[in-house]
Design a protein around this motif. Structure first.
Motif, mmCIF file in Angstrom:
data_model
loop_
_atom_site.group_PDB
_atom_site.id
_atom_site.type_symbol
_atom_site.label_atom_id
_atom_site.label_comp_id
_atom_site.label_asym_id
_atom_site.label_seq_id
_atom_site.Cartn_x
_atom_site.Cartn_y
_atom_site.Cartn_z
ATOM 1 N N ASN A 35 -21.139 -12.915 0.550
ATOM 2 C CA ASN A 35 -21.768 -11.544 -0.178
ATOM 3 C C ASN A 35 -21.556 -11.867 -1.864
ATOM 4 O O ASN A 35 -22.106 -10.952 -2.062
ATOM 5 N N TRP A 36 -20.613 -12.832 -2.093
ATOM 6 C CA TRP A 36 -20.411 -12.767 -3.625
ATOM 7 C C TRP A 36 -21.033 -13.790 -4.211
ATOM 8 O O TRP A 36 -21.306 -15.007 -3.554
ATOM 9 N N PRO A 37 -21.480 -13.743 -5.496
ATOM 10 C CA PRO A 37 -21.931 -14.785 -6.247
ATOM 11 C C PRO A 37 -21.129 -15.946 -6.380
ATOM 12 O O PRO A 37 -19.868 -15.679 -6.690
ATOM 13 N N VAL A 38 -21.481 -17.072 -6.723
ATOM 14 C CA VAL A 38 -20.634 -18.272 -6.874
ATOM 15 C C VAL A 38 -20.204 -18.128 -8.530
ATOM 16 O O VAL A 38 -18.870 -18.433 -8.530
ATOM 17 N N ALA A 39 -21.039 -17.746 -9.395
ATOM 18 C CA ALA A 39 -20.828 -17.956 -10.870
ATOM 19 C C ALA A 39 -20.863 -16.524 -11.511
ATOM 20 O O ALA A 39 -21.800 -15.906 -11.313
ATOM 21 N N LYS A 52 -14.468 -26.108 -12.679
ATOM 22 C CA LYS A 52 -13.870 -25.692 -13.756
ATOM 23 C C LYS A 52 -14.905 -25.259 -14.974
ATOM 24 O O LYS A 52 -14.685 -24.310 -15.654
ATOM 25 N N LEU A 53 -15.795 -26.064 -14.999
ATOM 26 C CA LEU A 53 -16.819 -26.024 -16.070
ATOM 27 C C LEU A 53 -17.911 -25.255 -16.032
ATOM 28 O O LEU A 53 -18.462 -24.522 -16.876
ATOM 29 N N ALA A 54 -18.700 -25.720 -14.901
ATOM 30 C CA ALA A 54 -19.940 -24.984 -14.685
ATOM 31 C C ALA A 54 -20.300 -24.634 -13.174
ATOM 32 O O ALA A 54 -21.064 -25.350 -12.395
ATOM 33 N N PRO A 55 -19.485 -23.598 -12.689
ATOM 34 C CA PRO A 55 -19.684 -23.211 -11.155
ATOM 35 C C PRO A 55 -21.016 -22.823 -10.956
ATOM 36 O O PRO A 55 -21.435 -23.197 -9.559
ATOM 37 N N GLU A 56 -21.972 -22.575 -11.647
ATOM 38 C CA GLU A 56 -23.179 -22.135 -11.416
ATOM 39 C C GLU A 56 -24.053 -23.205 -10.831
ATOM 40 O O GLU A 56 -25.171 -23.269 -10.258
ATOM 41 N N ILE A 57 -23.861 -24.580 -11.116
ATOM 42 C CA ILE A 57 -24.513 -25.778 -10.764
ATOM 43 C C ILE A 57 -23.617 -26.630 -9.566
ATOM 44 O O ILE A 57 -24.034 -27.778 -9.465
ATOM 45 N N LEU A 58 -22.778 -25.957 -9.250
ATOM 46 C CA LEU A 58 -21.832 -26.641 -8.177
ATOM 47 C C LEU A 58 -22.680 -27.303 -6.956
ATOM 48 O O LEU A 58 -22.331 -28.234 -6.618
ATOM 49 N N ALA A 59 -23.470 -26.339 -6.494
ATOM 50 C CA ALA A 59 -24.081 -26.851 -5.004
ATOM 51 C C ALA A 59 -25.104 -28.073 -5.431
ATOM 52 O O ALA A 59 -24.727 -29.316 -4.767
ATOM 53 N N ALA A 60 -25.802 -28.052 -6.564
ATOM 54 C CA ALA A 60 -26.582 -29.235 -6.997
ATOM 55 C C ALA A 60 -25.812 -30.524 -7.325
ATOM 56 O O ALA A 60 -26.210 -31.436 -6.790
ATOM 57 N N THR A 61 -24.699 -30.534 -8.086
ATOM 58 C CA THR A 61 -24.150 -31.542 -8.372
ATOM 59 C C THR A 61 -23.344 -32.319 -7.133
ATOM 60 O O THR A 61 -23.297 -33.373 -6.957
#
Length: 397
Positions: free
Chosen positions: A63-67, A179-188
């Motif tokens: 239910n919560w956003p990642v970033a 730590k640096l960019a959790p909004e792109i965690l899935a893609a990386t």
């Protein structure tokens, strides 16, 4: 009638979006690749099936956003973070807790490194220390991908997280991106693990394009035996030296070396076995579930994701090329005693890259055995990628 309408509104099918359908298909594709072709199945299988689950509307498993841009007085405490997220986004789902408690707090990536240390034999690198330079040379892929990402419009934090894919080290990629960019965690994460599984397809054409048949036939002298004392001292000295020079890399290197000391000491075999098997299995499950839960349609289906997947190829290819080029330099300096192909194993996909190098060597000369020589740069690449991640954290974190 009102009750019937309320029931109809609870059907997830009515809330299904095109994005949800696409991500469900993406998740099923990862599951298919993991089962049919055994592409990094230990991670792509849980990542893929979790991606399917979190994209089922109204499932409430995430239910919560990642970033989220948390207030400064909140982000410094996991307990305050949980309270803040609960207040603003409602009760957490199972995967929210897994991500925020185990992935975002770095617990799982660090425990993965502990298990990797217990599974890693640094003997080949200790026997021939100069091969560690090849592990360092392969890190050029990190910087090539990083600079390319900056040129494409990613910010510095995102570019560093994308660049680290070139180290071919999934846990480090997840650790740094969280730590640096959790909004792109899935893609990386998907890029790192997908391309790691494709190393046997990505590396051979690059290696063959940059080396001649004569170079690929070069046989190397047998490595000297490494004493138990050397194997025990190595993790201790490495942890202290790297920890003092690059403190930001201390958590990753420290856990790697503690695990390795458990392995090499010979006095805690039960703990070493547990780290290699039970603990590694448990944290791998949580890592796959946590990463898969971030693959939601609203955050994954973007142009950025496609660019990140493309940059992952650039990172792997340039890392392989950088290692081979430096291998050719070492070949010249050694008077032809070093097979330049072992430089390709400098990416830290252990032991897959080393096996790729060995396979190509035997295609040219069936009697050529350079696997252990390739393992030197291979394990050095693990250390190199962790150090680079530490440098990025020191500069950008």
């Amino acid at each position: 009638m009102a009750t019937f309408v309320d029931f109809i509104n609870t059907l997830g099918l009515l809330h299904l979006t095109v994005g949800n359908v696409v991500m469900i298909l993406v998740g099923l594709t990862l599951v298919y690749l993991a089962i049919r072709y055994e592409m990094e199945p230990l991670l792509l299988l849980p990542i893929g099936i979790t991606a399917v689950l979190v994209n089922l509307p109204l499932s409430h498993v995430a239910n919560w956003p990642v970033a989220v841009n948390l207030p400064e007085n909140v982000s410094d405490s996991i307990f305050k973070t949980i309270a803040y997220m609960s207040e603003h986004y409602g009760e957490p789902g199972l995967f929210d807790l897994i991500y925020y408690l185990l992935i975002k707090t770095e617990v799982v990536p660090l425990l993965i490194f502990f298990g990797l240390g217990a599974m890693t034999d640094f003997g080949p690198m200790i026997a021939d220390p100069k091969t560690a330079l090849l592990g360092a040379a392969a890190q050029i892929g990190v910087f090539v991908a990083m600079l390319t990402a900056l040129a494409l419009g990613f910010n510095l934090h995102q570019a560093a997280s994308i660049g680290i894919i070139g180290g071919a080290d999934g846990p480090t990629t997840i650790y740094l991106t969280t730590k640096l960019a959790p909004e792109i965690l899935a893609a990386t994460a998907v890029a790192a693990y997908s391309y790691m599984s494709l190393v046997p397809l990505i590396q051979p054409p690059i290696i063959k394009a940059l080396t001649s048949p004569e170079e690929r036939k070069i046989r190397m002298e047998q490595l000297r035996p490494v004493s138990k004392r050397e194997k025990i001292l190595f993790p201790i000295i490495s942890m202290i030296v790297i920890g003092l020079l690059v403190p930001s890399a201390a958590p990753l290197i420290g856990m790697l070396m503690i695990g390795n000391l458990f392995r090499e000491s010979g006095v805690v075999e039960r703990l070493s076995k547990a780290a290699q098997e039970e603990l590694m299995n448990i944290v791998t499950i949580f890592l796959g579930l946590g990463v898969g839960s971030t693959m939601r349609a609203e955050s994954f289906l973007t142009a950025q994701t496609l660019m990140i997947l493309g940059l992952g190829v650039v990172a792997f290819a340039s890392a392989t090329a950088g290692g081979v080029f430096f291998g050719k330099i070492m070949m010249k300096l050694s008077g032809g005693r070093i097979n330049p192909m072992i430089g390709a194993a400098g990416v830290s996909a252990v032991p897959m890259s080393a096996r790729v190098v060995q396979r190509i060597a035997r295609e040219e000369d069936p009697g050529n055995f350079i696997l252990m020589h390739a393992m030197g740069p291979n394990v050095a690449g693990v250390i190199g990628t962790a150090v680079v991640a530490g440098v990025f954290l020191a500069l950008l974190g």
